[in-house]
Design a protein around this motif. Structure first.
Motif, PDB file in Angstrom:
ATOM      1  N   ARG A  88       0.813  -1.219   0.000  1.00  0.00           N
ATOM      2  CA  ARG A  88       0.000   0.000   0.000  1.00  0.00           C
ATOM      3  C   ARG A  88       0.848   1.272   0.000  1.00  0.00           C
ATOM      4  O   ARG A  88       0.321   2.355  -0.113  1.00  0.00           O
ATOM      5  N   SER A 129       0.567  -1.744  -9.965  1.00  0.00           N
ATOM      6  CA  SER A 129       0.171  -0.453 -10.517  1.00  0.00           C
ATOM      7  C   SER A 129       1.373   0.275 -11.123  1.00  0.00           C
ATOM      8  O   SER A 129       2.526   0.002 -10.786  1.00  0.00           O
ATOM      9  N   GLY A 166      -3.528   7.198  -4.315  1.00  0.00           N
ATOM     10  CA  GLY A 166      -4.917   7.025  -3.936  1.00  0.00           C
ATOM     11  C   GLY A 166      -5.082   5.862  -2.974  1.00  0.00           C
ATOM     12  O   GLY A 166      -4.117   5.340  -2.417  1.00  0.00           O
ATOM     13  N   ALA A 167      -6.297   5.431  -2.808  1.00  0.00           N
ATOM     14  CA  ALA A 167      -6.602   4.360  -1.869  1.00  0.00           C
ATOM     15  C   ALA A 167      -6.279   2.977  -2.437  1.00  0.00           C
ATOM     16  O   ALA A 167      -6.188   2.008  -1.686  1.00  0.00           O
ATOM     17  N   THR A 168      -6.102   2.872  -3.725  1.00  0.00           N
ATOM     18  CA  THR A 168      -5.840   1.591  -4.359  1.00  0.00           C
ATOM     19  C   THR A 168      -4.418   1.141  -4.041  1.00  0.00           C
ATOM     20  O   THR A 168      -3.483   1.926  -4.127  1.00  0.00           O
ATOM     21  N   PRO A 171     -14.936   6.452 -12.472  1.00  0.00           N
ATOM     22  CA  PRO A 171     -13.595   6.841 -12.041  1.00  0.00           C
ATOM     23  C   PRO A 171     -13.536   8.308 -11.613  1.00  0.00           C
ATOM     24  O   PRO A 171     -14.190   9.164 -12.188  1.00  0.00           O
ATOM     25  N   ARG A 172     -12.751   8.589 -10.561  1.00  0.00           N
ATOM     26  CA  ARG A 172     -12.531   9.953 -10.066  1.00  0.00           C
ATOM     27  C   ARG A 172     -11.058  10.293 -10.277  1.00  0.00           C
ATOM     28  O   ARG A 172     -10.187   9.718  -9.617  1.00  0.00           O
ATOM     29  N   ARG A 189      -7.394  11.826 -10.023  1.00  0.00           N
ATOM     30  CA  ARG A 189      -6.615  12.325  -8.895  1.00  0.00           C
ATOM     31  C   ARG A 189      -5.951  13.655  -9.222  1.00  0.00           C
ATOM     32  O   ARG A 189      -5.079  14.105  -8.469  1.00  0.00           O
ATOM     33  N   CYS A 238      -6.686   7.369 -11.286  1.00  0.00           N
ATOM     34  CA  CYS A 238      -8.077   7.557 -10.903  1.00  0.00           C
ATOM     35  C   CYS A 238      -8.415   6.616  -9.761  1.00  0.00           C
ATOM     36  O   CYS A 238      -7.813   5.561  -9.604  1.00  0.00           O
ATOM     37  N   ASP A 239      -9.381   6.993  -8.969  1.00  0.00           N
ATOM     38  CA  ASP A 239      -9.953   6.133  -7.937  1.00  0.00           C
ATOM     39  C   ASP A 239     -11.404   5.878  -8.306  1.00  0.00           C
ATOM     40  O   ASP A 239     -12.003   6.621  -9.084  1.00  0.00           O
TER      41      ASP A 239
END
Length: 145
Positions: free
Chosen positions: A31, A58, A77-79, A109-110, A112, A143-144
């Motif tokens: 993470r 990623s 991001g959180a991913t 998708p949002r 970043r 993107c998240d």
């Protein structure tokens, strides 16, 4: 993790059969940038012990692999940067038996990055291209969901 699965499907006519990895026995996750190298070492060890590993790395995990990139590390991001399930094996499947692929939706998708910031970066890349600093660029953003 109980509902985790990985499907590798070659959807081409005459393509290879799909491989469905279900119910992982464990998982390896990174993470943060500092967790990437240890996660890759754990992944190598699990495969050496006979486990199947299926998952993803990623783009941003690259900051852990090249010291020169570390100063350019972006806001994450959180991913996770890396996720692999560990499996005893896989089941060969015809992807069509699993349902309509178009129904697989995880959400909108949002980005970043703010729109104005992206356009400013694009202008800067264009200036560098015209100046001959480089001849090719890949301006992307995470993107998240």
């Amino acid at each position: 993790m109980t509902n985790s699965f990985i499907l590798f499907d070659d959807a081409r006519d005459g393509g290879a059969p799909g491989r469905l990895y279900e119910a992982p026995l464990g998982e390896i996750v990174a993470r943060s940038v500092g967790e990437v190298r240890p996660a890759l070492a754990a992944l190598r060890e699990a495969v050496a012990q006979g486990r199947h590993a299926a998952g993803w790395v990623s783009y941003d995990a690259g900051y852990a692999l090249e010291d020169r990139l570390r100063p350019m590390e972006r806001r994450l991001g959180a991913t996770p940067l890396l996720w692999f399930g560990l499996f005893d094996g896989f089941r060969t499947v015809d992807g069509r038996e699993l349902g309509d692929a178009a129904a697989a939706w995880i959400g909108k998708p949002r980005p970043r990055v703010e729109r104005d910031d992206y356009f400013a970066a694009a202008r800067q890349v264009k200036e560098h291209l015209h100046a001959g600093d480089f001849y090719q660029a890949n301006l992307t953003f995470g993107c998240d969901v």
